[in-house]
Scaffold this motif. Structure first.
Motif: not given
Length: 213
Positions: A2-7, A78-81, A121-126
């Motif tokens: 599942t992708k992850t999205a931080l809002i 990690s984080l996708d979005l 957040i930048a490191p989480l987005l990669g």
């Protein structure tokens, strides 16, 4: 997987609409200061068959953001979005009458917090993740001094990050939503005919589609 999205700023308006639009394909990490509104959003996401993690936090609280991002890393790696909808909307006022507290909160919430979040957040987005920022081109308009100046500064940060990551990732997007009947806009334009404004649900889907998300 599942992708992850931080809002960030997910409790109402476009932030909530973004969360609901992404819920079918992403696990939503919803951040906002209003716990009750987040719980209402969680109910709507569950009704649509999605899942969310609620984070009732203030983005201007550095320790809270460290905890949030560490929690995302520990759980998902990690984080996708990231969709940044959080904003502090100071009352409209002439430039020579802006309250010190209003300006300080605007700088803290709209500029300093954004810079801090980009760092975390930048490191989480990669290299493969994506970030979405929302422009509001009111800078320089009468009475928009505190909000307009700090929103413009926020977007300047986003544009710098966007230019810096063209070849390396993550992809950084900047969208300009159409006027919507949000609580923020209602404070700025209390007598406006809200029937002429755009539905946040439609705007969320339009913006995500524009960037292929």
């Amino acid at each position: 997987m599942t992708k992850t999205a931080l809002i960030t700023g997910a409790s109402r308006g476009l932030g909530a609409a973004m969360a609901l639009a992404l819920a079918p394909t992403h696990h939503i990490v919803a951040v906002a200061k209003t716990t009750g509104a987040l719980e209402e959003l969680d109910d709507r996401i569950k009704e649509a068959g999605g899942a969310a993690t609620l984070a009732p936090m203030d983005i201007a609280n550095d320790a809270a953001m460290q905890t949030l991002c560490r929690g995302i890393f520990d759980r998902w790696g990690s984080l996708d979005l990231w969709v940044h909808c959080a904003i502090h909307a100071a009352p409209l006022a002439p430039a020579n009458m802006i309250g010190e507290k209003d300006m300080s909160k605007s700088i803290a919430g709209n500029v300093a917090a954004t810079a801090t979040l980009i760092t975390y957040i930048a490191p989480l987005l990669g290299i493969d993740g994506q970030a979405v920022f929302l422009n509001d081109p009111v800078s320089g308009q009468p009475f928009y001094g505190a909000y307009g100046a700090t929103k413009a500064a926020q977007i300047a940060l986003a544009k710098s990050w966007q230019a810096e990551t063209v070849k390396t990732g993550p992809k950084v997007h900047i969208a300009t939503p159409n006027p919507m009947p949000t609580a923020t806009r209602a404070r700025f334009h209390p007598g406006e005919d809200r029937a002429t404004l755009h539905d946040p649900t439609v705007e969320a889907k339009r913006i995500l589609s524009e960037f292929g998300i």
